[in-house]
Design a protein around this motif. Structure first.
Motif, PDB file in Angstrom:
ATOM      1  N   GLY A 192       0.593  -1.317   0.017  1.00  0.00           N
ATOM      2  CA  GLY A 192       0.230  -0.070  -0.152  1.00  0.00           C
ATOM      3  C   GLY A 192       0.804   1.088   0.082  1.00  0.00           C
ATOM      4  O   GLY A 192       2.108   1.107  -0.084  1.00  0.00           O
ATOM      5  N   VAL A 193       0.285   2.454   0.218  1.00  0.00           N
ATOM      6  CA  VAL A 193       0.886   3.771   0.023  1.00  0.00           C
ATOM      7  C   VAL A 193       0.253   4.464   1.273  1.00  0.00           C
ATOM      8  O   VAL A 193      -0.870   4.605   1.376  1.00  0.00           O
ATOM      9  N   VAL A 194       1.306   5.089   1.963  1.00  0.00           N
ATOM     10  CA  VAL A 194       0.836   5.837   3.239  1.00  0.00           C
ATOM     11  C   VAL A 194       1.666   7.375   3.289  1.00  0.00           C
ATOM     12  O   VAL A 194       2.794   7.531   2.715  1.00  0.00           O
ATOM     13  N   ALA A 195       0.880   8.302   3.369  1.00  0.00           N
ATOM     14  CA  ALA A 195       1.391   9.785   3.751  1.00  0.00           C
ATOM     15  C   ALA A 195       1.067  10.098   5.066  1.00  0.00           C
ATOM     16  O   ALA A 195      -0.138  10.028   5.444  1.00  0.00           O
ATOM     17  N   ALA A 196       1.940  10.767   5.974  1.00  0.00           N
ATOM     18  CA  ALA A 196       1.537  11.073   7.346  1.00  0.00           C
ATOM     19  C   ALA A 196       2.433  12.483   7.618  1.00  0.00           C
ATOM     20  O   ALA A 196       3.378  12.685   6.939  1.00  0.00           O
ATOM     21  N   PRO A 250     -10.218  20.049   1.830  1.00  0.00           N
ATOM     22  CA  PRO A 250     -10.624  18.553   1.082  1.00  0.00           C
ATOM     23  C   PRO A 250      -9.997  18.547  -0.337  1.00  0.00           C
ATOM     24  O   PRO A 250      -9.813  17.246  -0.700  1.00  0.00           O
ATOM     25  N   GLU A 251      -9.887  19.495  -1.249  1.00  0.00           N
ATOM     26  CA  GLU A 251      -9.492  19.408  -2.464  1.00  0.00           C
ATOM     27  C   GLU A 251      -7.961  19.009  -2.432  1.00  0.00           C
ATOM     28  O   GLU A 251      -7.628  18.039  -3.304  1.00  0.00           O
ATOM     29  N   ASP A 252      -7.173  19.462  -1.445  1.00  0.00           N
ATOM     30  CA  ASP A 252      -5.810  18.884  -1.562  1.00  0.00           C
ATOM     31  C   ASP A 252      -5.647  17.448  -1.237  1.00  0.00           C
ATOM     32  O   ASP A 252      -4.984  16.573  -1.620  1.00  0.00           O
ATOM     33  N   TYR A 293      -6.617  15.381  -4.127  1.00  0.00           N
ATOM     34  CA  TYR A 293      -5.667  15.108  -5.058  1.00  0.00           C
ATOM     35  C   TYR A 293      -4.550  14.266  -4.606  1.00  0.00           C
ATOM     36  O   TYR A 293      -3.953  13.297  -5.502  1.00  0.00           O
ATOM     37  N   LEU A 294      -3.983  14.360  -3.304  1.00  0.00           N
ATOM     38  CA  LEU A 294      -2.957  13.228  -2.650  1.00  0.00           C
ATOM     39  C   LEU A 294      -3.616  12.137  -2.939  1.00  0.00           C
ATOM     40  O   LEU A 294      -2.752  10.890  -3.095  1.00  0.00           O
ATOM     41  N   LYS A 295      -4.739  11.524  -2.481  1.00  0.00           N
ATOM     42  CA  LYS A 295      -5.289  10.251  -2.626  1.00  0.00           C
ATOM     43  C   LYS A 295      -5.194   9.913  -4.117  1.00  0.00           C
ATOM     44  O   LYS A 295      -4.737   8.820  -4.262  1.00  0.00           O
ATOM     45  N   THR A 296      -5.379  10.721  -4.991  1.00  0.00           N
ATOM     46  CA  THR A 296      -5.192  10.252  -6.511  1.00  0.00           C
ATOM     47  C   THR A 296      -3.757   9.906  -6.751  1.00  0.00           C
ATOM     48  O   THR A 296      -3.752   8.963  -7.594  1.00  0.00           O
TER      49      THR A 296
END
Length: 285
Positions: free
Chosen positions: A126-130, A165-167, A170-173
């Motif tokens: 998977g991919v994670v950003a924190a 929410p828009e950012d 975009y990150l999830k994309t």
């Protein structure tokens, strides 16, 4: 000339023991600081080149012990291993120690066969950003932050501003694209033996024993036993390390020497160490 001479020697004087080069790939991937290079293509390129260049070796063994990190560096290391294996016609045997998760598992996929300990931790595809949000903190301490940009999205995901929410969308994309690349790589390397478990690509991780059942790895086994079984009782593993440079540190390691550079280096090293420790702790290590 030397090889011809060796052939005419009595067997008891020959050194015909199979030698298998071994390269250790350990640590969080791409987490560099002024005090250490981290696990990256730059830090492992030389030992990999040396290991695969040993003509008499029928295979190269890789020890993988990594909780993951940069998806780019993970894939670059994977690709370099596969390129070298093809160029030098070598089998690649991967041996997982404590963990091969996320980017660590991506690197392990470079093996023609993957061996694990029953208690190794494997998977996390998977991919994670924190990160952290500091909006309430700067209000509390009375800080007025000023940012000037050219480009309305230049401060996307700024931790000192409220979440947009828009950012996040975009990150999830971006994460989905990276995740798909990871999934495609797993399927291309393990697709013929993977099970259809619905959790395979959810980011879940498993013990080595369960990973064998899922098809993520091939078998339970340790380096010494597998090499002796495969290539004979006299087989000798030969650890290939990066050359040491200034102050005995491994090649590719930047060093902050004095004054402000040293202070900044220590600060970055502390942050990097905390982040890396958190990655290992995620897998109970």
């Amino acid at each position: 000339m030397l090889s011809s001479f060796r052939r005419i020697l009595p067997k008891r004087f020959r050194n015909d023991k199979p030698v298998i080069p071994v390269v250790r790939l350990q640590g969080a991937i791409g987490m560099q600081s002024p005090m250490r290079s981290g696990l990256s293509l730059a830090s492992v390129a030389l030992p990999l080149e040396k290991a695969f260049s040993i003509k008499k070796a029928p295979a190269v063994a890789l020890i993988v012990n990594s909780p993951g990190g940069s998806p780019v560096q993970s894939r670059l290391i994977f690709k370099r291993i596969r390129d070298l294996a093809k160029e030098n016609d070598k089998d690649v045997l991967v041996f997982v120690e404590d963990v091969a998760a996320s980017g660590g598992y991506m690197i392990a996929l470079a093996g023609d066969e993957i061996f694990v300990d029953p208690s190794s931790v494997v998977g996390s595809i998977g991919v994670v950003a924190a990160g952290f949000g500091f909006t309430e903190l700067i209000k509390k301490i009375g800080v007025d932050r000023r940012v000037y940009t050219a480009g309305e999205k230049k401060v996307t995901l700024d931790p000192f501003q409220p979440e947009d929410p828009e950012d996040i969308a975009y990150l999830k994309t971006l994460q989905l694209e990276i995740h798909e690349t990871f999934i495609d790589l797993v399927k291309s390397r393990r697709g013929d033996i993977l099970t259809d478990d619905p959790d395979l690509f959810t980011g879940k991780f498993w013990t080595g024993r369960t990973a064998v059942q899922l098809g993520l790895v091939d078998a339970i086994g340790d380096l010494r036993a597998v090499l002796r079984e495969r290539f004979g009782e006299k087989t000798q593993p030969n650890l290939i390390s990066a050359p040491r440079g200034l102050f005995g540190r491994r090649a590719g390691l930047g060093v902050a020497l004095k004054g402000q550079r040293l202070t900044e280096g220590l600060g970055e090293e502390l942050i990097s160490s905390v982040e890396e420790r958190a990655m290992w702790m995620r897998y109970g290590l």
